[in-house]
Design an enzyme around this catalytic site. Structure first.
Site, short mmCIF file in Angstrom:
data_model
loop_
_atom_site.label_atom_id
_atom_site.label_comp_id
_atom_site.label_asym_id
_atom_site.label_seq_id
_atom_site.Cartn_x
_atom_site.Cartn_y
_atom_site.Cartn_z
N HIS A 154 25.14 31.30 16.32
CA HIS A 154 24.28 30.58 17.27
C HIS A 154 24.06 31.36 18.56
CE1 HIS A 154 26.30 27.65 14.61
NE2 HIS A 154 25.09 27.14 14.52
N CYS A 180 17.80 24.16 14.80
CA CYS A 180 18.02 22.95 15.61
C CYS A 180 19.06 23.20 16.70
CB CYS A 180 18.45 21.80 14.71
SG CYS A 180 19.79 22.20 13.57
#
EC number: 1.2.1.59
Length: 339
Positions: A194, A140
């Site tokens: 990330h 996400c």
């Protein structure tokens, strides 16, 4: 019709199932559960055939009034492609099962890039996914980063990205996870995962990310700085964001300045499960200082990857070869227009 199986009808799996069912070129042929649950009962109400990994639990499902259509192996025999929605780290163990069945498979961002050897974002690398047997849809947070970085890079060129990820502690239904009263560095080292994950999709981007977990369940928040290759106006940036069909702007007139208010707003809009499928960029936060772009964006951890899974299915099946065509088909079928 593309025949889609969902292995793991949980937070992501149930949403992907409904999104697939809304498409004109796809159908759900089955979903899997490990035990009787409220989600399994909803699957029955939705008309999704339920398959189970352990057939010895069939009686437990029967006692709960949940008919079992067969084993996961039986489900895979009927599918063109399977979306693996099992918990992070579990999906990798299913790869041999998919290989044996000769079925295409999509994993989620909780698995490592290596499980599929290809990580996907519809706006960034749809064409590279065409015809592949295995694909991983990035997480996400990475999905939200890829969308906006790709758009800004295409428009103005990106020198580097620096981002702080303020992550929710758990999904709303999770009662055994925290923190309850702490801000947890996750990880305490820099970079967080990330940035490298963005590079699996956009390898040329110079990006460093930092991450922490906070005691909330309603979305992640990103604080992002992007150095551009040229000076542009704030209006130039906002025009790019407004033109993107999976980036939404939270307008100042809404007076929304929190993830809780944004979640409530999306619920009042009538979105299924109050899902924010798009990036929720706070328009008031968008600012240019020289060549540096600053903004906050909210990312709904349960929702933004759902539409990406639908596009990944189309790319892998190879019948729709243009990314914008697939993205438009997905959005329209779900009656989705970005904020």
């Amino acid at each position: 019709m593309i025949k889609v199986a969902i292995n793991g009808y949980g937070t992501i799996g149930k949403r992907v199932a409904d999104a697939v069912s809304a498409q004109k070129d796809m159908e759900i042929i089955g979903v899997s559960k490990t035990k009787p649950s409220a989600e399994a009962l909803i699957a029955v109400q939705r008309g999704y055939p339920i398959y189970i990994a352990d057939m010895s639990k069939k009686d437990a499902f029967a006692k709960a009034g949940i008919p079992v259509a067969g084993s996961v192996e039986d489900m895979l025999k009927k599918a063109d492609i399977v979306v693996d929605g099992t918990p992070g780290g579990v999906g990798e163990s299913n790869k041999a099962l998919y290989e044996k069945a000769g079925v295409k498979a999509i994993w989620q961002g909780g698995e490592d890039h290596e499980v599929a050897g290809f990580s996907f974002n519809a706006h960034a690398n749809y064409k590279d996914a065409i015809g592949r047997q295995f694909v991983r849809v990035v997480s996400c947070n990475t999905t939200g980063l890829c969308r906006v970085i790709k758009a800004v890079d295409d428009a103005f060129g990106v020198v580097k990205v620096r981002a702080v990820m303020v992550r929710r502690g758990a999904d709303p239904h999770v009662v055994k996870k925290g923190p309850i009263d702490a801000v947890v560095l996750d990880p305490p080292t820099i970079p967080s995962h990330h940035g490298p994950d963005v590079n699996t999709v956009l390898p040329h981007i110079d990006i460093v990310t930092m991450a922490m977990i906070v005691p909330t369940t309603q979305m992640h928040m990103h604080a992002i700085t992007i150095e551009l290759k040229k000076e542009v106006s704030r209006d130039d940036v906002l025009a790019v964001m407004r033109s993107h069909n999976r980036i939404g702007l939270v307008q100042p007139k809404t007076a929304i300045k929190s993830t809780a208010e944004l979640k409530e707003y999306v619920m009042d809009m009538g979105r299924p499960r109050s899902d924010l499928w798009e990036n929720g960029i706070f328009e008031a936060s968008v600012n240019m200082v020289g060549k540096e772009l600053f903004f906050f964006q909210a990312i709904h951890q349960e929702a933004d990857v759902v539409i990406e899974n639908v596009d990944a299915i189309r790319a892998m099946m190879g019948e729709v070869r243009d990314p914008e065509t697939s993205i438009r088909m997905t959005n329209e079928a779900m009656q989705f227009t970005a904020l």
